[in-house]
Motif scaffolding. Structure first.
Motif, PDB file in Angstrom:
ATOM      1  N   SER A 140     128.636 -14.053 -81.275  1.00 28.61           N
ATOM      2  CA  SER A 140     127.897 -14.237 -80.020  1.00 28.61           C
ATOM      3  C   SER A 140     126.767 -13.221 -79.910  1.00 28.61           C
ATOM      4  O   SER A 140     125.629 -13.567 -79.586  1.00 28.61           O
ATOM      5  CB  SER A 140     128.823 -14.066 -78.815  1.00 28.61           C
ATOM      6  OG  SER A 140     129.964 -14.857 -78.954  1.00 28.61           O
ATOM      7  N   MET A 141     127.107 -11.961 -80.180  1.00 30.77           N
ATOM      8  CA  MET A 141     126.100 -10.898 -80.088  1.00 30.77           C
ATOM      9  C   MET A 141     124.981 -11.139 -81.104  1.00 30.77           C
ATOM     10  O   MET A 141     123.808 -10.974 -80.803  1.00 30.77           O
ATOM     11  CB  MET A 141     126.743  -9.537 -80.363  1.00 30.77           C
ATOM     12  CG  MET A 141     127.707  -9.089 -79.292  1.00 30.77           C
ATOM     13  SD  MET A 141     126.908  -9.043 -77.671  1.00 30.77           S
ATOM     14  CE  MET A 141     128.098  -9.899 -76.668  1.00 30.77           C
ATOM     15  N   SER A 142     125.368 -11.537 -82.314  1.00 32.29           N
ATOM     16  CA  SER A 142     124.400 -11.771 -83.371  1.00 32.29           C
ATOM     17  C   SER A 142     123.446 -12.908 -82.990  1.00 32.29           C
ATOM     18  O   SER A 142     122.222 -12.801 -83.147  1.00 32.29           O
ATOM     19  CB  SER A 142     125.148 -12.106 -84.668  1.00 32.29           C
ATOM     20  OG  SER A 142     124.272 -12.508 -85.672  1.00 32.29           O
ATOM     21  N   ARG A 148     123.235 -11.038 -89.029  1.00 35.11           N
ATOM     22  CA  ARG A 148     121.998 -10.550 -88.432  1.00 35.11           C
ATOM     23  C   ARG A 148     120.882 -10.456 -89.455  1.00 35.11           C
ATOM     24  O   ARG A 148     119.770 -10.883 -89.240  1.00 35.11           O
ATOM     25  CB  ARG A 148     122.217  -9.165 -87.830  1.00 35.11           C
ATOM     26  CG  ARG A 148     122.718  -9.204 -86.418  1.00 35.11           C
ATOM     27  CD  ARG A 148     122.550  -7.852 -85.731  1.00 35.11           C
ATOM     28  NE  ARG A 148     123.204  -7.895 -84.436  1.00 35.11           N
ATOM     29  CZ  ARG A 148     124.488  -7.598 -84.236  1.00 35.11           C
ATOM     30  NH1 ARG A 148     125.237  -7.229 -85.242  1.00 35.11           N
ATOM     31  NH2 ARG A 148     125.016  -7.671 -83.030  1.00 35.11           N
ATOM     32  N   ARG A 206     126.374 -15.365 -70.162  1.00 28.73           N
ATOM     33  CA  ARG A 206     126.729 -13.945 -70.111  1.00 28.73           C
ATOM     34  C   ARG A 206     127.947 -13.728 -69.217  1.00 28.73           C
ATOM     35  O   ARG A 206     128.825 -12.928 -69.529  1.00 28.73           O
ATOM     36  CB  ARG A 206     125.542 -13.119 -69.590  1.00 28.73           C
ATOM     37  CG  ARG A 206     124.466 -12.944 -70.630  1.00 28.73           C
ATOM     38  CD  ARG A 206     123.517 -11.803 -70.277  1.00 28.73           C
ATOM     39  NE  ARG A 206     122.331 -11.874 -71.105  1.00 28.73           N
ATOM     40  CZ  ARG A 206     122.270 -11.403 -72.342  1.00 28.73           C
ATOM     41  NH1 ARG A 206     123.303 -10.817 -72.886  1.00 28.73           N
ATOM     42  NH2 ARG A 206     121.158 -11.517 -73.042  1.00 28.73           N
ATOM     43  N   ASP A 235     127.471  -7.347 -89.246  1.00 35.06           N
ATOM     44  CA  ASP A 235     126.749  -6.076 -89.362  1.00 35.06           C
ATOM     45  C   ASP A 235     126.324  -5.784 -90.796  1.00 35.06           C
ATOM     46  O   ASP A 235     125.930  -4.660 -91.103  1.00 35.06           O
ATOM     47  CB  ASP A 235     127.647  -4.915 -88.875  1.00 35.06           C
ATOM     48  CG  ASP A 235     128.063  -5.103 -87.425  1.00 35.06           C
ATOM     49  OD1 ASP A 235     127.345  -5.826 -86.715  1.00 35.06           O
ATOM     50  OD2 ASP A 235     129.097  -4.561 -87.029  1.00 35.06           O
ATOM     51  N   LYS A 246     115.337 -16.950 -68.525  1.00 33.91           N
ATOM     52  CA  LYS A 246     116.343 -15.887 -68.521  1.00 33.91           C
ATOM     53  C   LYS A 246     117.605 -16.293 -67.746  1.00 33.91           C
ATOM     54  O   LYS A 246     118.722 -16.029 -68.174  1.00 33.91           O
ATOM     55  CB  LYS A 246     115.730 -14.634 -67.889  1.00 33.91           C
ATOM     56  CG  LYS A 246     116.280 -13.341 -68.445  1.00 33.91           C
ATOM     57  CD  LYS A 246     115.556 -12.167 -67.850  1.00 33.91           C
ATOM     58  CE  LYS A 246     116.315 -10.882 -68.147  1.00 33.91           C
ATOM     59  NZ  LYS A 246     115.722  -9.739 -67.461  1.00 33.91           N
ATOM     60  N   LEU A 299     122.693 -14.100 -79.914  1.00 30.08           N
ATOM     61  CA  LEU A 299     121.838 -13.751 -78.779  1.00 30.08           C
ATOM     62  C   LEU A 299     120.772 -12.731 -79.178  1.00 30.08           C
ATOM     63  O   LEU A 299     119.616 -12.841 -78.759  1.00 30.08           O
ATOM     64  CB  LEU A 299     122.678 -13.248 -77.609  1.00 30.08           C
ATOM     65  CG  LEU A 299     123.596 -14.314 -76.987  1.00 30.08           C
ATOM     66  CD1 LEU A 299     124.415 -13.731 -75.851  1.00 30.08           C
ATOM     67  CD2 LEU A 299     122.800 -15.519 -76.474  1.00 30.08           C
ATOM     68  N   SER A 300     121.142 -11.763 -80.016  1.00 29.37           N
ATOM     69  CA  SER A 300     120.141 -10.753 -80.399  1.00 29.37           C
ATOM     70  C   SER A 300     119.092 -11.352 -81.328  1.00 29.37           C
ATOM     71  O   SER A 300     117.929 -10.955 -81.288  1.00 29.37           O
ATOM     72  CB  SER A 300     120.809  -9.524 -81.029  1.00 29.37           C
ATOM     73  OG  SER A 300     121.350  -9.837 -82.275  1.00 29.37           O
ATOM     74  N   THR A 301     119.488 -12.338 -82.164  1.00 32.55           N
ATOM     75  CA  THR A 301     118.507 -13.006 -83.025  1.00 32.55           C
ATOM     76  C   THR A 301     117.498 -13.777 -82.184  1.00 32.55           C
ATOM     77  O   THR A 301     116.287 -13.693 -82.410  1.00 32.55           O
ATOM     78  CB  THR A 301     119.222 -13.969 -84.007  1.00 32.55           C
ATOM     79  OG1 THR A 301     120.178 -13.235 -84.757  1.00 32.55           O
ATOM     80  CG2 THR A 301     118.233 -14.612 -84.965  1.00 32.55           C
ATOM     81  N   LYS A 315     116.681 -13.213 -79.070  1.00 29.79           N
ATOM     82  CA  LYS A 315     115.862 -12.261 -78.322  1.00 29.79           C
ATOM     83  C   LYS A 315     114.796 -11.629 -79.225  1.00 29.79           C
ATOM     84  O   LYS A 315     113.611 -11.564 -78.857  1.00 29.79           O
ATOM     85  CB  LYS A 315     116.750 -11.166 -77.716  1.00 29.79           C
ATOM     86  CG  LYS A 315     116.060 -10.435 -76.585  1.00 29.79           C
ATOM     87  CD  LYS A 315     116.919  -9.359 -75.971  1.00 29.79           C
ATOM     88  CE  LYS A 315     116.032  -8.431 -75.143  1.00 29.79           C
ATOM     89  NZ  LYS A 315     116.736  -7.219 -74.742  1.00 29.79           N
ATOM     90  N   ALA A 316     115.222 -11.191 -80.412  1.00 32.50           N
ATOM     91  CA  ALA A 316     114.284 -10.538 -81.328  1.00 32.50           C
ATOM     92  C   ALA A 316     113.159 -11.493 -81.726  1.00 32.50           C
ATOM     93  O   ALA A 316     111.987 -11.093 -81.789  1.00 32.50           O
ATOM     94  CB  ALA A 316     115.035 -10.053 -82.573  1.00 32.50           C
TER      95      ALA A 316
END
Lengths: 338, 338
Positions: free
Chosen positions: A240-242, B133, A272, B216, A265, A244-246, A248-249
């Protein structure tokens, strides 16, 4: 009712844990919070909160189990650790429940050792909700028991059914077995034997559930052995984190995509919220003789406050008493009692 | 070199499979494609493509293994199925590789039965890339072997290392063991024994990898037993779809969020590309004496074309020969040869 909070456990302890406890004490003025840990540290944190509700009591414990300590070692060696003292307060009847954001393995070990299991329960299991498309799926076990037998998994089904009924208000929770195919005869020996036990039980068993199907709301509860459940839970968090951060980046790379992300947003909000572990506070270790709520290591004050709420809910709804009486009624073939 | 394609396997067979094979035949004019399945059906599909490259040959097979057929049953009963005939063409030396988007269990069973394992290999394993990532992590096994022993996992590490070197061009791939904690002594018996084997091997072993850490880039390869790997892979697929569909559904609720999603649409591109299984075509069943590429059930022509490419890459880079010689060199303690 009185709930013990391990003031020293978690990445954000003691500050956020004490703050969450103060808020919980204010939210539940008729109940009590026992804060366990280094007395001076707790007093300092309470002073920082600006108020000490009269239903908060401090219990001194001189040691802390570090996140890198091996679980059983720390329980045996650090007999005056905040987690051991916390659990002992439940074992001695001074409190009904314990809440800890500290070392999960140590919390499970201390609870199993000092609280012991409920009558009829073979192994305690951790039940964690996984957010799905339409709601949540309760996965049990996610790491308390990595030597599961079919009977343990059957009992997880029984315990999670009671929990879902009394805490989530689901009338007749559907129980699934995590497996690698939908067909009845699929899986390893553990899965096949558990399938047979669940099929002959009084549970609302809906059959095998594949990894993908957890998100299709095929079952309200999915039972699996602790190694698989633990890997799954952490894998889900990482993925999930991976993702969402992809997104966003990538979106930050140009003006228009940045604007787009800003505009949509709010569309990420419900996601979230679904993924926000601080909302549900903590997950129960079901099967021990007392209520034990395990919080995420990164728990903040909101998570602790909600964990205390969940602990009180379990106690007030007599979830453990229901588990014992349900297990007595449950259809467990004698041949499989191992 | 000649590659067999099971023309009848997959949700989009025979149309997309035949189309993908035609494109692969055009892309690799010096190699050959053997299309296996119902002759008349294949001829009709080739006619629909408008062209039949001269390096395509049809092999008739009268039966098809259905997606609901039990794997071993279908291999024993349907001896003239397209998958069995496909694998037999590799076993008899008429082709070097087989590509199938059909029943995974049947493909694994037929390959293990007819191709047998490579010299020194105990059990074949499926190696699937999981997007992270910064790149991908190759997870082995994801469902071929649900009765894994430590030696099997060590050999998966060896085979995946060779595969990563020759196919992904990674010089010294880092191998991790999927486990429920980072410390050396963590996990169930299988994990503990495998940890010891990997530590004493010549592999570039980087220790335990938790579910979260797959993302990671802690390791290029993660070994795990097939039940866990299969659950993980499908869970990941379900979670990704669930997350993206939740975001989309929420964004469609208002004009501004809809506009925002439209503007930042391109930010989802790299993510979709990463998750697009049609790009890498298929995943190898490593350890059988021949090349076997297993495609996603929903494979389209692009996926099939890429799977043929991967099959040729494995054959031309002599991945199997390298595996055999590496296993001969590998440091495998005799006591653990089970």
């Amino acid at each position: 009712m009185r709930v013990v909070v391990d003031a020293m456990g978690g990445d954000k302890a003691p500050r956020e844990v004490v703050m969450g406890s103060v808020r919980a004490a204010q939210q539940f003025p008729d109940d009590g919070i026992l804060l366990v840990g280094d007395e001076k540290v707790i007093e300092r944190e309470l002073a920082a909160c600006g108020t000490t509700p009269r239903n908060i009591t401090i219990y001194h414990a001189s040691q802390v189990v570090g996140m890198d300590d091996p679980a059983t070692f720390s329980i045996r060696q650090k007999t005056n650790s905040s987690i051991t003292r916390s659990v002992e307060l439940v074992a001695s009847g001074e409190a009904v429940a314990v809440v800890s954001a500290g070392h999960t393995g140590a919390t499970v070990a201390a609870s199993t050792l000092h609280l012991r299991t409920l009558k009829g329960v073979r192994r305690p299991g951790i039940a964690a909700p996984i957010p799905t498309r339409l709601g949540t799926c309760l996965v049990i076990d996610v790491g308390a028991n990595i030597a599961c037998k079919p009977l343990h998994l059957l009992q997880y089904g029984v315990m999670a059914t009671i929990y879902s009924k009394y805490i989530f208000g689901i009338k007749n929770p559907r129980v699934g077995l995590l497996n690698i195919g939908e067909e009845d005869a699929k899986g390893n020996d553990l899965a096949k034997e558990t399938f047979s036990l669940l099929s002959n039980s009084s549970l609302n068993f809906v059959g095998n559930v594949e990894g993908r199907e957890i998100f299709d709301s095929k079952a309200d509860i999915v039972v699996c052995e602790g190694f698989v459940g633990n890997v799954l839970l952490k894998f889900g968090e990482g993925l999930s984190m991976s993702l969402l951060s992809t997104i966003k980046a990538e979106a930050m790379k140009s003006f228009w995509t940045k604007l787009g992300l800003f505009l949509c947003k709010s569309a990420f909000g419900p996601l979230r919220a679904k993924m926000d572990f601080t909302e549900y506070g903590g997950v129960p270790l079901l099967g021990v003789n007392g209520v034990c709520i395990i919080c995420h290591g990164r728990s903040d004050s909101k998570a602790i406050q909600n964990a205390v709420r969940v602990a009180l809910q379990l106690s007030k709804n007599k979830v453990n008493e229901h588990i014992v009486s349900e297990l007595e009624k449950a259809n467990v073939p004698a041949a499989n009692v191992t």
